[in-house]
Design a protein around this motif. Structure first.
Motif, short mmCIF file in Angstrom:
data_model
loop_
_atom_site.label_atom_id
_atom_site.label_comp_id
_atom_site.label_asym_id
_atom_site.label_seq_id
_atom_site.Cartn_x
_atom_site.Cartn_y
_atom_site.Cartn_z
N LEU A 314 0.82 -1.21 0.00
CA LEU A 314 0.00 0.00 0.00
C LEU A 314 0.85 1.26 0.00
CD1 LEU A 314 -2.70 -0.96 2.66
CD2 LEU A 314 -2.97 -0.94 0.17
N PRO A 315 0.39 2.29 -0.71
CA PRO A 315 1.07 3.59 -0.62
C PRO A 315 0.69 4.27 0.69
CG PRO A 315 -0.88 3.78 -1.98
CD PRO A 315 -0.75 2.31 -1.62
N ARG A 316 1.43 5.27 1.06
CA ARG A 316 1.10 6.06 2.25
C ARG A 316 0.90 7.51 1.83
NH1 ARG A 316 4.02 3.83 7.71
NH2 ARG A 316 4.25 1.65 7.09
N MET A 317 -0.05 8.16 2.47
CA MET A 317 -0.30 9.57 2.18
C MET A 317 0.24 10.42 3.32
SD MET A 317 -3.88 11.65 1.48
CE MET A 317 -4.04 11.11 -0.23
N GLU A 318 1.06 11.36 2.97
CA GLU A 318 1.65 12.24 3.98
C GLU A 318 0.55 13.03 4.69
OE1 GLU A 318 5.01 15.80 4.36
OE2 GLU A 318 4.62 14.81 2.43
N GLY A 319 0.60 13.00 6.00
CA GLY A 319 -0.40 13.72 6.80
C GLY A 319 -1.62 12.91 7.15
N SER A 320 -1.75 11.71 6.57
CA SER A 320 -2.89 10.85 6.89
C SER A 320 -2.43 9.65 7.71
CB SER A 320 -3.57 10.35 5.61
OG SER A 320 -4.63 9.44 5.93
N PRO A 321 -3.06 9.39 8.84
CA PRO A 321 -2.66 8.25 9.67
C PRO A 321 -3.26 6.93 9.20
CG PRO A 321 -4.44 9.40 10.75
CD PRO A 321 -4.14 10.17 9.48
N TYR A 322 -4.23 7.02 8.27
CA TYR A 322 -5.01 5.83 7.93
C TYR A 322 -4.26 4.92 6.96
CZ TYR A 322 -8.83 8.34 10.10
OH TYR A 322 -9.61 9.01 10.99
N VAL A 323 -4.40 3.62 7.19
CA VAL A 323 -3.82 2.63 6.29
C VAL A 323 -4.58 2.64 4.97
CG1 VAL A 323 -3.36 0.18 5.95
CG2 VAL A 323 -3.03 1.21 8.21
N PHE A 324 -5.90 2.60 5.05
CA PHE A 324 -6.76 2.64 3.87
C PHE A 324 -7.42 4.02 3.82
CE2 PHE A 324 -6.55 -1.80 5.29
CZ PHE A 324 -6.07 -2.41 4.14
#
Length: 441
Positions: A314-324
């Motif tokens: 999975l990619p990660r989004m900067e500033g978002s703690p959510y996995v999905f």
């Protein structure tokens, strides 16, 4: 000799009796005055009186705030007014600002909703009132609400949304019970079921249309899983993870990276399941905090090789703690995950196939129904009931049994979930078939 149902003044109550009585019932004093003791121990002074030819009940407050002597004085005063043609009930209502049902809901919520640990449960509690009850009852004084008013709320949804209507009835009863104890209304609770609404409405069990979530048939699992693997997008990945872990949609969608411990990596995932089940390897685990669990208890979810591989992809989004995460970084909506299954079903129907239907109801399977599919698979493979129920984060046994059963069977559940993943891929020893208990004999 029992004081209950004794109306004669010579059998009048005593201050000591009023203070100590706990048995539910009605205890008469004279002048139509009696003490009502509820099942929860709450006490209230009530006077039965005939006003202009109509028999009424007046609430006179509750002890100890209103003493026996004060209640007797009020009862005598009201009786005198009624005998002279007055209306003490109307005067009492005019003398105080009426409490509307909407206000009663808010005041009850302020006092009781802290019992819900999950903020979402508190929101759902209010939403049911806003959706189905406040339009009819909201502006009505709680003192004036009748059985007919409650029926106007419940009857339109009693057959089609039975479970919702059943919960709503109980909540209306709770609010009106609070209003009675708080001195805002008197008399029987119009939302009470036994001996009241039960005589008018059919039993919920007789009209419920099967509110269980449609589940995926075991025979369709392999094809469905293969079709899901062909779909892209974060919602599809969340649905895969939900299936691998048998978790609830909200638990998966709200999962954050700090809840995950990937354990010892490397050669671990190539080790046979039978060996891993007894090894000392520190396995990957997802720990769901109590604040996000339906039962209010922390829950450990073993992450198998397939689940870990999915997470690592999975990619990660900067500033978002959510996995999905959602496109803007927030939590995925429940609808987005459900839409994946709906589109898969639509694709099957478009291809001329029946699709992924619940074998009993013939309705298209939904994400939450996958938990039932897992539960059936575990039962038919012979896994212990308690182990599969713990995997689903269900309560096991009574409170006493849970105090002794403190193990969450983590290692054994890891092996079970690894075999479940193999079944999804159609790679079990028995292929894609499920061997029912006793079938091999």
């Amino acid at each position: 000799m029992s004081r209950e149902n004794c109306r004669k003044p010579e059998r009048a109550l005593s201050a000591r009796f009023v203070e100590t009585v706990t048995k539910p019932g009605k205890y008469f004093d004279g002048q139509g005055l009696f003490l009502r003791v509820a099942k929860n121990g709450a006490k209230q002074w009530v006077q039965r009186i005939t006003i202009r030819g109509k028999r009424c009940e007046l609430g006179l407050g509750s002890p100890p705030a209103v003493s026996l002597a004060t209640a007797r004085k009020l009862a005598l005063e009201y009786r005198g007014k009624a005998m002279l043609g007055g209306d003490p009930l109307a005067e009492k209502r005019e003398g105080r600002a009426g409490l509307t049902f909407a206000d009663a809901v808010e005041r009850y919520a302020a006092a009781k909703l802290d019992e819900f640990r999950n903020p979402k449960d508190r929101k759902r509690w209010r939403t049911v009132f806003e959706t189905y009850a406040l339009r009819t009852l909201g502006r009505k004084d709680v003192a004036d609400i009748t059985v007919q008013d409650v029926l106007r709320v419940l009857e339109p949804i009693w057959h089609d949304k039975t479970e919702t209507a059943k919960r709503l009835r109980g909540r209306i009863e709770n609010v009106l019970s609070w209003a009675t104890v708080a001195g805002h209304r008197t008399g029987d609770n119009p939302a009470r079921w036994k001996g009241n609404l039960s005589e008018i409405l059919p039993k919920p069990s007789k009209v419920a249309k099967g509110d269980n979530y449609p589940a995926l048939a075991l025979g369709d699992v392999a094809d469905w899983w293969a079709a899901l693997a062909q779909r892209d997008g974060m919602a599809a990945k969340a649905l895969q993870f939900l299936t691998l872990t048998a978790a609830r949609s909200g638990e998966v969608r709200g999962m954050t990276w700090d809840e995950i411990d990937l354990g010892d990596r490397g050669e671990t995932d190539k080790t046979p399941v039978a060996t891993l089940a007894t090894s000392a390897t520190r396995r990957a685990v997802w720990t769901v905090p109590a604040s996000r669990m339906k039962n209010g208890r922390e829950h450990r979810v073993p992450l198998t090789a397939e689940a870990v591989a999915l997470l690592e992809s999975l990619p990660r989004m900067e500033g978002s703690p959510y996995v999905f995460f959602a496109p803007r970084g927030g939590m995925l909506s429940d609808m987005s995950v459900s839409a994946v299954m709906r589109r898969m079903q639509e694709a099957e129907v478009k291809a001329g196939r029946p699709g992924y239907l619940d074998p009993r109801t013939k309705r298209p399977a939904v994400p939450h129904g996958l938990r039932s599919t897992f539960r059936q698979w575990a039962a038919e493979r012979g896994y212990p009931r308690d182990m599969s129920e713990i995997a689903l984060a269900h309560w096991i046994g009574s409170e006493v049994e849970r105090s002794y059963q403190r193990s969450d069977m983590f290692d054994r559940r890891w092996a079970m979930m690894a075999e479940w993943a193999a079944f999804l891929r159609c790679e079990t020893v028995q292929g894609c078939n499920v061997v029912k208990l006793g079938a091999a004999e």
